[in-house]
Motif scaffolding. Structure first.
Motif, PDB file in Angstrom:
ATOM      1  N   ASP A  41       0.825  -1.215   0.000  1.00 29.20           N
ATOM      2  CA  ASP A  41       0.000   0.000   0.000  1.00 29.20           C
ATOM      3  C   ASP A  41       0.866   1.275   0.000  1.00 29.20           C
ATOM      4  OD1 ASP A  41      -2.062  -1.897   0.421  1.00 29.20           O
ATOM      5  OD2 ASP A  41      -1.869  -1.684   2.592  1.00 29.20           O
ATOM      6  N   SER A  56       2.109   0.132   4.300  1.00 30.18           N
ATOM      7  CA  SER A  56       1.750  -0.803   5.361  1.00 30.18           C
ATOM      8  C   SER A  56       2.975  -1.685   5.590  1.00 30.18           C
ATOM      9  CB  SER A  56       0.584  -1.699   4.917  1.00 30.18           C
ATOM     10  OG  SER A  56      -0.563  -0.925   4.670  1.00 30.18           O
ATOM     11  N   MET A  74      -1.374  -6.065  10.790  1.00 33.10           N
ATOM     12  CA  MET A  74      -0.153  -5.261  10.921  1.00 33.10           C
ATOM     13  C   MET A  74      -0.129  -4.452  12.225  1.00 33.10           C
ATOM     14  SD  MET A  74      -1.464  -5.553   7.731  1.00 33.10           S
ATOM     15  CE  MET A  74      -1.635  -4.356   6.445  1.00 33.10           C
ATOM     16  N   TRP A 109      -3.849  -0.675   8.980  1.00 33.44           N
ATOM     17  CA  TRP A 109      -3.846  -0.825   7.523  1.00 33.44           C
ATOM     18  C   TRP A 109      -3.261   0.402   6.816  1.00 33.44           C
ATOM     19  CZ3 TRP A 109      -8.687  -4.026   5.558  1.00 33.44           C
ATOM     20  CH2 TRP A 109      -8.567  -5.336   6.023  1.00 33.44           C
ATOM     21  N   ALA A 110      -3.547   0.517   5.530  1.00 30.07           N
ATOM     22  CA  ALA A 110      -2.825   1.445   4.643  1.00 30.07           C
ATOM     23  C   ALA A 110      -2.878   2.922   5.062  1.00 30.07           C
ATOM     24  CB  ALA A 110      -3.404   1.300   3.241  1.00 30.07           C
ATOM     25  N   ILE A 160     -11.548   2.507   5.754  1.00 32.27           N
ATOM     26  CA  ILE A 160     -10.090   2.354   5.626  1.00 32.27           C
ATOM     27  C   ILE A 160      -9.512   3.243   4.521  1.00 32.27           C
ATOM     28  CG2 ILE A 160     -10.127  -0.031   6.436  1.00 32.27           C
ATOM     29  CD1 ILE A 160      -9.821  -0.843   3.387  1.00 32.27           C
ATOM     30  N   ASP A 161      -8.221   3.068   4.298  1.00 32.15           N
ATOM     31  CA  ASP A 161      -7.489   3.625   3.157  1.00 32.15           C
ATOM     32  C   ASP A 161      -7.608   5.133   3.006  1.00 32.15           C
ATOM     33  OD1 ASP A 161      -6.733   1.043   2.764  1.00 32.15           O
ATOM     34  OD2 ASP A 161      -7.709   0.773   0.820  1.00 32.15           O
ATOM     35  N   GLU A 248     -11.496  -0.152  -3.049  1.00 27.45           N
ATOM     36  CA  GLU A 248     -10.651   0.410  -1.986  1.00 27.45           C
ATOM     37  C   GLU A 248      -9.470   1.148  -2.624  1.00 27.45           C
ATOM     38  OE1 GLU A 248      -9.353  -3.024   0.243  1.00 27.45           O
ATOM     39  OE2 GLU A 248      -8.132  -3.799  -1.385  1.00 27.45           O
ATOM     40  N   THR A 297      -4.573  -8.276  -3.479  1.00 27.22           N
ATOM     41  CA  THR A 297      -4.788  -6.832  -3.360  1.00 27.22           C
ATOM     42  C   THR A 297      -3.959  -6.062  -4.379  1.00 27.22           C
ATOM     43  OG1 THR A 297      -2.984  -6.485  -1.789  1.00 27.22           O
ATOM     44  CG2 THR A 297      -5.124  -7.070  -0.856  1.00 27.22           C
ATOM     45  N   HIS A 299      -2.817  -1.821  -4.697  1.00 24.63           N
ATOM     46  CA  HIS A 299      -2.911  -0.525  -4.010  1.00 24.63           C
ATOM     47  C   HIS A 299      -1.720   0.299  -4.481  1.00 24.63           C
ATOM     48  CE1 HIS A 299      -4.313   1.519  -0.095  1.00 24.63           C
ATOM     49  NE2 HIS A 299      -3.418   2.335  -0.647  1.00 24.63           N
ATOM     50  N   HIS A 314       2.254  -2.512  -5.349  1.00 19.37           N
ATOM     51  CA  HIS A 314       2.850  -3.682  -4.703  1.00 19.37           C
ATOM     52  C   HIS A 314       2.425  -4.958  -5.421  1.00 19.37           C
ATOM     53  CE1 HIS A 314      -0.915  -3.771  -1.927  1.00 19.37           C
ATOM     54  NE2 HIS A 314      -1.016  -4.766  -2.750  1.00 19.37           N
ATOM     55  N   ARG A 325       3.422  -8.627   1.215  1.00 17.92           N
ATOM     56  CA  ARG A 325       3.610  -7.958  -0.073  1.00 17.92           C
ATOM     57  C   ARG A 325       4.913  -7.157  -0.124  1.00 17.92           C
ATOM     58  NH1 ARG A 325      -2.250  -5.469   0.933  1.00 17.92           N
ATOM     59  NH2 ARG A 325      -1.260  -5.438   2.985  1.00 17.92           N
TER      60      ARG A 325
HETATM   61  O1  FUB Z   1      -3.115  -3.579   3.606  1.00 12.23           O
HETATM   62  C1  FUB Z   1      -4.402  -3.875   4.050  1.00 12.23           C
HETATM   63  C2  FUB Z   1      -5.412  -3.587   2.993  1.00 12.23           C
HETATM   64  O2  FUB Z   1      -5.137  -4.345   1.820  1.00 12.23           O
HETATM   65  C3  FUB Z   1      -5.423  -2.171   2.491  1.00 12.23           C
HETATM   66  O3  FUB Z   1      -6.010  -1.279   3.393  1.00 12.23           O
HETATM   67  C4  FUB Z   1      -6.135  -2.346   1.208  1.00 12.23           C
HETATM   68  O4  FUB Z   1      -6.057  -1.258   0.355  1.00 12.23           O
HETATM   69  C5  FUB Z   1      -5.457  -3.588   0.667  1.00 12.23           C
HETATM   70  O5  FUB Z   1      -4.268  -3.282  -0.012  1.00 12.23           O
END
Ligand code: FUB
Length: 347
Positions: A41, A56, A74, A109-110, A160-161, A248, A297, A299, A314, A325
């Motif tokens: 990400d 991430s 994470m 997350w990201a 998220i994100d 996402e 995924t 991103h 990634h 990743r």
């Molecule tokens: O890294 C965790 C999640 O996986 C991210 O928030 C999403 O965008 C996907 O890449």
């Protein structure tokens, strides 16, 4: 709902394997930027002439894989930096740890970051004590941290994100959202739904969100709004348009005065983009930036440096596992009409 999710996931997993099998035959166009840790990400920015990547930090924590992505477990952020594309990449150590975020429970997350008046702001999603994804903010005097997290998430934030975009008039906007494990489907009119379902195929797709940030960068200065992504006729995508609709990984950049909103289609693994005349849209769909990569995924982020444009993304070249990743970068090119040339990460 869980069972429906699981059977969908099984189909998706087999689709993903097919994609991987195809890509494994080919040669990657770029190599991982670092290989001593797993990273994903990548939100890249240029601060004071140097490139900083806010990824991430993927780890194997032993949580069993499921459709909600609980195995993406994470626990901290480590920021990468480099003077130029192709130059030495430095891992600047832990910039923020989940144990130092007072309201956080699990799954960091990201993230994304920005700078204002010499202070750097890191925006991140993490599940709160009720297992609901919220977005937090942390600040530092240095782009590499260490960052200090606020005591509570951004009021009115969810899912998220986060992707922060600084406009030419010095306004800052936070884009966010992610469906499925990212929980966006649980929110309607900014209210939490106890019993939420993913949109059905013939229903309108879930939409990403935007809110302008207040002067202190730690609050929304307006109510969260939906962003429409429409086709050339102005129609909003349905869930069945899952090779084009938002899933996402929002990112916004500006090119020749236009706003480019790019995002992942999730279960169909494209990074697509759409263009608007203002930060709120509607954004008109234009095509694919990045074809599916190895792994489930996808991103990305897009930056300009030294007169060229770059796509950070990634795949899972180092591990072959969806939750471990590695970030990469490649050049991104525009056509004369402002459309983006589609990138295939394997040749
Ligand atoms: O890294 C965790 C999640 O996986 C991210 O928030 C999403 O965008 C996907 O890449």
């Amino acid at each position: 709902m869980k069972n429906r999710h699981l059977s969908v996931f099984a189909v998706l997993a087999s689709l993903s394997n097919t994609i991987d099998a195809q890509n494994v035959e080919k040669k990657p166009i770029s190599q991982p930027l670092v290989s001593h840790i797993y990273t994903a990400d990548p939100s890249a920015h240029v601060f004071n002439g140097k490139i900083y990547i806010y990824p991430s930090h993927d780890i194997e924590s032993g949580v069993k894989a499921d459709a909600d992505g609980n195995h993406f477990d994470m626990k901290d952020f480590r920021i990468l930096s480099m003077d130029n594309i192709g130059g030495k990449v430095k891992d600047n150590g832990v910039a923020l740890s989940i144990k130092d975020i007072p309201w956080a429970k699990r799954q960091l997350w990201a993230p994304d970051a920005t700078a204002k008046k010499g202070i750097y702001y890191l925006y991140f999603p993490v599940k709160d004590k009720d297992d609901i994804f919220r977005i937090g903010v942390a600040s530092s005097k240095k782009p590499i941290g260490p960052f200090k997290a606020e005591a509570t998430p951004i009021k009115g934030s969810y899912s998220i994100d986060p992707a922060v975009f600084k406009d030419s008039d010095d306004s800052y906007y936070l884009y966010f959202g992610g469906i499925s494990g990212g929980q966006l489907q649980r929110w309607k009119d900014n209210q939490y739904l106890e019993n939420a379902e993913m949109a059905k195929k013939n229903e309108l797709a879930h939409l990403p969100r935007i809110a302008k940030l207040s002067a202190n960068m730690k609050e929304f200065s307006e109510e969260v709004k939906e962003i429409k992504i429409v086709d050339e006729k102005g129609n909003v995508f349905k869930e069945s348009d899952n090779d084009k609709r938002f899933f996402e990984a929002a990112w916004v950049h500006k090119y020749r005065g236009k706003y480019y909103f790019s995002y992942s289609t999730g279960d169909t693994h494209n990074i697509c983009y759409a263009i608007a005349d203002n930060p709120y849209g509607p954004f008109t769909y234009k095509g694919v930036v990045l074809k599916p990569v190895q792994g489930w995924t996808s991103h990305h982020s897009i930056i300009q440096k030294g007169g060229k444009w770059y796509l950070f993304y990634h795949d899972v070249q180092l591990s072959g596992q969806t939750h471990l990743r590695n970030v990469k970068v490649t050049e991104l090119k525009y056509n004369p009409d402002g459309t983006i040339q589609t990138i295939d990460a394997y040749k």
